[in-house]
Design a protein around this motif. Sequence first.
Motif, PDB file in Angstrom:
ATOM      1  N   THR A   1      17.372  12.080  -9.786  1.00  0.00           N
ATOM      2  CA  THR A   1      18.141  10.741  -9.638  1.00  0.00           C
ATOM      3  C   THR A   1      17.984   9.924 -10.923  1.00  0.00           C
ATOM      4  O   THR A   1      18.775   9.382 -11.712  1.00  0.00           O
ATOM      5  CB  THR A   1      18.182  10.276  -8.198  1.00  0.00           C
ATOM      6  OG1 THR A   1      18.266  10.965  -7.168  1.00  0.00           O
ATOM      7  CG2 THR A   1      19.312   8.962  -8.357  1.00  0.00           C
ATOM      8  N   LYS A   2      16.563   9.760 -11.201  1.00  0.00           N
ATOM      9  CA  LYS A   2      16.261   9.228 -12.346  1.00  0.00           C
ATOM     10  C   LYS A   2      16.752   9.884 -13.528  1.00  0.00           C
ATOM     11  O   LYS A   2      17.099   9.128 -14.544  1.00  0.00           O
ATOM     12  CB  LYS A   2      14.698   8.785 -12.241  1.00  0.00           C
ATOM     13  CG  LYS A   2      14.212   8.381 -13.764  1.00  0.00           C
ATOM     14  CD  LYS A   2      12.690   8.077 -13.765  1.00  0.00           C
ATOM     15  CE  LYS A   2      12.117   7.631 -15.005  1.00  0.00           C
ATOM     16  NZ  LYS A   2      10.600   7.378 -15.036  1.00  0.00           N
ATOM     17  N   PHE A   3      16.749  10.896 -13.646  1.00  0.00           N
ATOM     18  CA  PHE A   3      16.926  11.812 -14.961  1.00  0.00           C
ATOM     19  C   PHE A   3      18.532  11.500 -15.220  1.00  0.00           C
ATOM     20  O   PHE A   3      18.989  11.377 -16.060  1.00  0.00           O
ATOM     21  CB  PHE A   3      16.579  13.068 -14.700  1.00  0.00           C
ATOM     22  CG  PHE A   3      15.143  13.542 -14.848  1.00  0.00           C
ATOM     23  CD1 PHE A   3      14.294  12.618 -15.712  1.00  0.00           C
ATOM     24  CD2 PHE A   3      14.578  14.773 -14.838  1.00  0.00           C
ATOM     25  CE1 PHE A   3      12.816  12.765 -15.933  1.00  0.00           C
ATOM     26  CE2 PHE A   3      13.274  15.154 -14.985  1.00  0.00           C
ATOM     27  CZ  PHE A   3      12.380  13.946 -15.609  1.00  0.00           C
ATOM     28  N   THR A   4      19.161  11.739 -14.020  1.00  0.00           N
ATOM     29  CA  THR A   4      20.702  11.724 -14.060  1.00  0.00           C
ATOM     30  C   THR A   4      21.053  10.569 -14.676  1.00  0.00           C
ATOM     31  O   THR A   4      22.081  10.160 -15.140  1.00  0.00           O
ATOM     32  CB  THR A   4      21.316  12.058 -12.940  1.00  0.00           C
ATOM     33  OG1 THR A   4      20.845  13.425 -12.104  1.00  0.00           O
ATOM     34  CG2 THR A   4      22.735  12.192 -12.851  1.00  0.00           C
ATOM     35  N   SER A   5      20.476   9.439 -14.143  1.00  0.00           N
ATOM     36  CA  SER A   5      20.780   7.947 -14.362  1.00  0.00           C
ATOM     37  C   SER A   5      20.482   7.682 -15.818  1.00  0.00           C
ATOM     38  O   SER A   5      21.367   6.982 -16.419  1.00  0.00           O
ATOM     39  CB  SER A   5      19.998   7.020 -13.573  1.00  0.00           C
ATOM     40  OG  SER A   5      20.385   7.183 -12.181  1.00  0.00           O
TER      41      SER A   5
ATOM     42  N   GLY B   1      20.829   9.936 -18.160  1.00  0.00           N
ATOM     43  CA  GLY B   1      21.571  10.627 -18.842  1.00  0.00           C
ATOM     44  C   GLY B   1      22.949  10.039 -18.893  1.00  0.00           C
ATOM     45  O   GLY B   1      23.401   9.863 -20.055  1.00  0.00           O
ATOM     46  N   GLN B   2      23.208   9.352 -17.862  1.00  0.00           N
ATOM     47  CA  GLN B   2      24.495   8.579 -17.580  1.00  0.00           C
ATOM     48  C   GLN B   2      24.433   7.335 -18.611  1.00  0.00           C
ATOM     49  O   GLN B   2      25.597   7.015 -19.318  1.00  0.00           O
ATOM     50  CB  GLN B   2      24.800   8.130 -16.136  1.00  0.00           C
ATOM     51  CG  GLN B   2      25.880   7.202 -16.103  1.00  0.00           C
ATOM     52  CD  GLN B   2      27.054   7.874 -16.179  1.00  0.00           C
ATOM     53  OE1 GLN B   2      27.345   9.051 -16.804  1.00  0.00           O
ATOM     54  NE2 GLN B   2      28.484   7.368 -15.515  1.00  0.00           N
ATOM     55  N   ALA B   3      23.005   6.800 -18.661  1.00  0.00           N
ATOM     56  CA  ALA B   3      23.294   5.389 -19.608  1.00  0.00           C
ATOM     57  C   ALA B   3      23.300   6.042 -20.911  1.00  0.00           C
ATOM     58  O   ALA B   3      24.158   5.055 -21.689  1.00  0.00           O
ATOM     59  CB  ALA B   3      21.632   4.986 -19.319  1.00  0.00           C
TER      60      ALA B   3
ATOM     61  N   LYS C   1      21.377  17.358 -20.768  1.00  0.00           N
ATOM     62  CA  LYS C   1      20.429  17.781 -19.990  1.00  0.00           C
ATOM     63  C   LYS C   1      19.852  16.963 -18.912  1.00  0.00           C
ATOM     64  O   LYS C   1      19.745  17.089 -17.798  1.00  0.00           O
ATOM     65  CB  LYS C   1      18.891  17.651 -20.997  1.00  0.00           C
ATOM     66  CG  LYS C   1      17.592  17.981 -20.289  1.00  0.00           C
ATOM     67  CD  LYS C   1      16.676  18.019 -21.523  1.00  0.00           C
ATOM     68  CE  LYS C   1      15.152  18.549 -20.913  1.00  0.00           C
ATOM     69  NZ  LYS C   1      14.138  18.216 -21.942  1.00  0.00           N
ATOM     70  N   TYR C   2      19.919  15.469 -19.122  1.00  0.00           N
ATOM     71  CA  TYR C   2      19.411  14.514 -18.264  1.00  0.00           C
ATOM     72  C   TYR C   2      20.785  14.268 -17.171  1.00  0.00           C
ATOM     73  O   TYR C   2      20.581  14.012 -15.986  1.00  0.00           O
ATOM     74  CB  TYR C   2      18.848  13.329 -18.847  1.00  0.00           C
ATOM     75  CG  TYR C   2      17.867  13.543 -19.489  1.00  0.00           C
ATOM     76  CD1 TYR C   2      16.453  13.721 -18.538  1.00  0.00           C
ATOM     77  CD2 TYR C   2      17.474  13.744 -20.759  1.00  0.00           C
ATOM     78  CE1 TYR C   2      15.183  14.166 -19.253  1.00  0.00           C
ATOM     79  CE2 TYR C   2      16.215  13.992 -21.432  1.00  0.00           C
ATOM     80  CZ  TYR C   2      15.059  14.245 -20.471  1.00  0.00           C
ATOM     81  OH  TYR C   2      14.079  14.654 -20.937  1.00  0.00           O
TER      82      TYR C   2
END
Length: 394
Positions: free
Chosen positions: A198-202, A204-206, A238-239
């Motif tokens: 979830t941290k990685f995805t957030s 990447g979204q940022a 990737k993220y």
Amino acid sequence: MKMLSRSSFLARLATLTPAVATRSVIDEKYYSTSDAPAKHPMYSPSERRDFMAVFTDLNRQLSLEDLPKELVPLLGKHMTKCIQYNVPDGKKNRGFSVPFTYKLLTDKSQHTEENLRLAMVLGWTVEFLQAFFLVADDIMDQSETRRGKKCWYKQKDIGLTAFNDSILLETCVYTALKQYFADKDYYMSLVDLYQEVTKFTSLGQALDLISAETFQQKIGKAHSLDHFTMERYKAIVKYKTSYYSFYLPIALAMRLAEIKRTDFYEKAERILLSMGLYFQVQDDFLDCYGDPEVTGKVGTDIQDGKCSWLVVMALQRADHKQTKELALRYGSHKEEDVKWVKNLYTELGLKKLFNHYEAEFYDDIQDMIQQISGDELPQQIFHSLLARIYKRNK
């Protein structure tokens, strides 16, 4: 916690079959993009029914049984509707990958009623996480449609309440993990994995959102295109996409199978992140060239000024005049500007370039999969994922 009766659940599970034999070569006809069932031979109708039956139980549990009693009459109906609208309607590749992979990783003696149910529950936690990301993403991107229907925040009487609903959908992940896995030795490993992904995805979204916002900061009358680089694009993918869409389901199944060797996870991660990059390149291509009737959404990457694979490749091939004009038109919602950008993509031969990239990716990923020995992880885990995404049209 209410569960299916033993007899009814066993009746459903009786039709679950071992994984099909690995196809070393993807046949164009066999995996026809116009024939969805043929593209997913590992999914029988009975397996899909079993998977959906678990979702029905989870929806009832998460939207009614696990709410504080005084909130059930106030929020129960809303929670049920939110979950039903946002969670089950996708392709469910991420979720179904968990039980499918678990069966490949374990001996038949471990395919008990309880273990298979746990694998399906774990698969649905991935789908709940996906719903959380999509509901929030649609708000941030001001999207209109998702999965062939209006975005949740576009629904009557929902609006920006959808942002809080996205948080509620995320809490469903951890509620389900606690209900079903709290007594397992690997419980905290599941929680840690979800928190990390979830941290990685957030992150990447940022990076994706900041890229679009930076693009909107004009220099004179033109946008700045300097940050649309392949390095940045790969970091976003990737993220934002690869970890939760590809690595997470397989890593969850590996934990459920109690695989602890870190080198196995590292080898899987390398292959799965490569698949994630290809998947996002496809997504960017379909955003521009896909049929909304098939993809279920209207592409807006050009209008939103996104750092997509198409614009990055266009900038690598465009001359000075084309680049200058692209800086003026990219990110515009005017129909004529969107049309001009698409015409530029055609002029630069990006369709042919994508086809070349896709063929090259397929050869490379096959080589990577062949390097995995059967004593480490079943190659079919990766072949089955590849079959689901290769030459997809939605």
